[in-house]
Write a protein that holds these residues in place. Structure first.
Motif, PDB file in Angstrom:
ATOM      1  N   TYR A 158     -39.517 -10.137  87.199  1.00 16.58           N
ATOM      2  CA  TYR A 158     -39.035  -8.473  86.705  1.00 16.58           C
ATOM      3  C   TYR A 158     -38.898  -7.935  88.458  1.00 16.58           C
ATOM      4  CZ  TYR A 158     -37.024  -7.523  82.282  1.00 16.58           C
ATOM      5  OH  TYR A 158     -36.254  -7.760  81.303  1.00 16.58           O
TER       6      TYR A 158
ATOM      7  N   SER B 200     -31.598  -7.471  75.855  1.00 20.30           N
ATOM      8  CA  SER B 200     -31.414  -8.253  76.860  1.00 20.30           C
ATOM      9  C   SER B 200     -32.983  -8.404  77.588  1.00 20.30           C
ATOM     10  CB  SER B 200     -30.399  -7.794  77.298  1.00 20.30           C
ATOM     11  OG  SER B 200     -30.059  -6.648  77.987  1.00 20.30           O
ATOM     12  N   TRP B 201     -32.556  -9.271  79.183  1.00 22.17           N
ATOM     13  CA  TRP B 201     -32.893  -8.898  80.511  1.00 22.17           C
ATOM     14  C   TRP B 201     -33.874  -7.421  80.719  1.00 22.17           C
ATOM     15  CZ3 TRP B 201     -37.504 -12.198  80.845  1.00 22.17           C
ATOM     16  CH2 TRP B 201     -36.982 -12.915  80.429  1.00 22.17           C
ATOM     17  N   GLU B 202     -31.667  -6.867  80.930  1.00 20.08           N
ATOM     18  CA  GLU B 202     -32.017  -5.898  80.983  1.00 20.08           C
ATOM     19  C   GLU B 202     -32.138  -4.164  80.262  1.00 20.08           C
ATOM     20  OE1 GLU B 202     -29.763  -7.773  80.323  1.00 20.08           O
ATOM     21  OE2 GLU B 202     -28.404  -7.952  82.760  1.00 20.08           O
ATOM     22  N   THR B 203     -32.403  -4.402  79.274  1.00 22.41           N
ATOM     23  CA  THR B 203     -32.535  -3.196  77.953  1.00 22.41           C
ATOM     24  C   THR B 203     -34.219  -3.986  77.461  1.00 22.41           C
ATOM     25  OG1 THR B 203     -31.534  -4.845  75.710  1.00 22.41           O
ATOM     26  CG2 THR B 203     -30.341  -2.998  77.284  1.00 22.41           C
TER      27      THR B 203
ATOM     28  N   ASP C   3     -38.412  -1.776  85.911  1.00 23.95           N
ATOM     29  CA  ASP C   3     -39.225  -3.374  85.690  1.00 23.95           C
ATOM     30  C   ASP C   3     -39.924  -2.687  84.418  1.00 23.95           C
ATOM     31  OD1 ASP C   3     -40.922  -5.121  85.643  1.00 23.95           O
ATOM     32  OD2 ASP C   3     -41.193  -4.588  87.815  1.00 23.95           O
TER      33      ASP C   3
ATOM     34  N   LYS D  41     -31.601  -6.142  92.625  1.00 21.31           N
ATOM     35  CA  LYS D  41     -30.352  -5.119  91.394  1.00 21.31           C
ATOM     36  C   LYS D  41     -29.801  -5.340  90.221  1.00 21.31           C
ATOM     37  CE  LYS D  41     -29.880  -2.437  95.534  1.00 21.31           C
ATOM     38  NZ  LYS D  41     -31.033  -1.605  94.840  1.00 21.31           N
ATOM     39  N   PHE D  42     -30.504  -6.750  89.573  1.00 25.79           N
ATOM     40  CA  PHE D  42     -30.028  -7.054  87.750  1.00 25.79           C
ATOM     41  C   PHE D  42     -30.348  -6.585  87.321  1.00 25.79           C
ATOM     42  CE2 PHE D  42     -30.485 -11.651  90.499  1.00 25.79           C
ATOM     43  CZ  PHE D  42     -29.225 -11.637  90.881  1.00 25.79           C
ATOM     44  N   VAL D  43     -31.645  -5.832  87.193  1.00 28.35           N
ATOM     45  CA  VAL D  43     -32.337  -4.704  86.248  1.00 28.35           C
ATOM     46  C   VAL D  43     -32.413  -3.233  87.113  1.00 28.35           C
ATOM     47  CG1 VAL D  43     -32.972  -6.761  85.201  1.00 28.35           C
ATOM     48  CG2 VAL D  43     -34.628  -5.119  86.647  1.00 28.35           C
ATOM     49  N   GLU D  44     -32.129  -2.570  86.587  1.00 29.95           N
ATOM     50  CA  GLU D  44     -32.685  -1.047  86.816  1.00 29.95           C
ATOM     51  C   GLU D  44     -34.044  -0.869  86.838  1.00 29.95           C
ATOM     52  OE1 GLU D  44     -29.960   1.727  85.298  1.00 29.95           O
ATOM     53  OE2 GLU D  44     -27.855   0.879  85.376  1.00 29.95           O
TER      54      GLU D  44
ATOM     55  N   ALA E 113     -36.409  -9.635  90.161  1.00 28.75           N
ATOM     56  CA  ALA E 113     -34.736  -9.296  88.841  1.00 28.75           C
ATOM     57  C   ALA E 113     -34.560  -7.327  89.781  1.00 28.75           C
ATOM     58  CB  ALA E 113     -34.756  -9.269  87.468  1.00 28.75           C
ATOM     59  N   LEU E 114     -35.645  -6.087  89.771  1.00 28.72           N
ATOM     60  CA  LEU E 114     -35.054  -5.391  90.183  1.00 28.72           C
ATOM     61  C   LEU E 114     -34.749  -4.946  91.796  1.00 28.72           C
ATOM     62  CD1 LEU E 114     -35.981  -2.038  89.554  1.00 28.72           C
ATOM     63  CD2 LEU E 114     -38.078  -2.435  90.134  1.00 28.72           C
TER      64      LEU E 114
END
Length: 294
Positions: free
Chosen positions: A81, A44-47, A93, A88-91, A84-85
């Motif tokens: 990214y 996913s975008w997060e992983t 970048d 806080k949609f992802v932890e 998104a960072l």
């Protein structure tokens, strides 16, 4: 998909990007999502990590995309990214620190020696002032490698036919002296005599139009373009092509790189080294055509 839509909405409402740019970003991001889903449906975008992004770049290059195209898509991913960072949609970048492919610098274009020989054949020219001026300009570029601005800036006192050298003022007003040979010496004398008779007055500038005015860069470019078209099919037909032709001819005839650097007025040797790639390309062609097992 929802993250992409939010990002595109952000570009439209908060960054005021054009519809065309937003559409391009959307296509790039959807392509990347399709790529990592095909690698592993659980990604996913997060992983996604930086290795997946690098694999995507390799995949694009393998499909024939240019470095410019890959870097443009990587730029869209970096922007996404960062957004998104911050939201806080992802932890992390994963695009941070990923280097895109280097854009390949095009090799300098130059004329073959046979083409220059044809162009400078006396049979190709009349004895009109227009032709004498044009031939002298071509020969001056070819035998000295000077820049267009250096040529148009020449004054009569800068050209020394007795010592067979010319003093030019290059970038940042740095001056250098370039030697020249018998053929150019002879041409310069013919031109000078004809100029003084034709113009009827002694001007400061060395190269003069039929009206007695200093040649402009645009006028010289037009002459060079017209003359090179007689013997070459190169798309680019400029004074700088003749500068490249000078440098390539010098290196092909075993001139040292440092000497060519000084003649061209380059600050750094790395600038001159691009011509070694040109000569190596010529060597590869010779090898391919000549060696029975190539």
């Amino acid at each position: 998909m929802l993250m992409i839509e939010r990002f595109l909405e952000y570009l439209r409402l908060e960054r005021n990007y054009s519809p065309r740019t937003i559409d391009g970003y959307g296509k790039d991001l959807n392509e990347f999502e399709s790529f990592f889903k095909n690698l592993d449906n659980y990604l996913s975008w997060e992983t996604v990590d930086s290795d997946v992004i690098r694999d995507w770049m390799v995949h694009m290059m393998d499909k024939g995309n240019t470095a410019t195209s890959v870097n443009r898509r990587l730029s869209a991913l970096r922007s996404f990214y960062k957004y998104a960072l911050k939201r806080k949609f992802v932890e992390v970048d994963p695009a941070h620190g990923v280097q895109g492919p280097k854009n390949k610098s095009p090799l300098p274009q130059f004329l073959k020696e046979s083409e220059m020989d044809r162009l400078l054949d006396p049979k190709m020219w009349t004895d009109s002032y227009k032709d004498i001026l044009a031939r002298t300009l071509i020969l001056m570029f070819y035998e000295t490698g000077m820049r267009l601005s250096e040529l148009t800036g020449l004054n009569c006192q800068d050209v020394d036919c007795l010592a067979r050298n010319v003093k030019v003022t290059g970038k940042r007003d740095k001056q250098r002296i370039i030697p020249f040979g018998e053929e150019l010496d002879r041409e310069l004398r013919v031109y000078s005599q004809r100029r003084d008779v034709e113009i009827g007055k002694q001007a400061e500038a060395f190269f003069l139009t039929a009206k007695g005015e200093r040649m402009t860069g645009a006028q010289v470019r037009a002459i060079v373009r017209r003359q090179l078209a007689r013997v070459s099919t190169l798309k680019k037909k400029s004074p700088h092509v003749l500068r490249h032709t000078f440098a390539t001819a010098m290196l092909n005839h075993e001139a040292g790189l440092e000497s060519v650097k000084k003649l061209l007025g380059h600050e750094s040797l790395s600038t001159t080294e691009i011509y070694t790639h040109t000569t190596f390309e010529q060597l590869k062609k010779v090898y391919k055509n000549a060696h029975p097992r190539a």
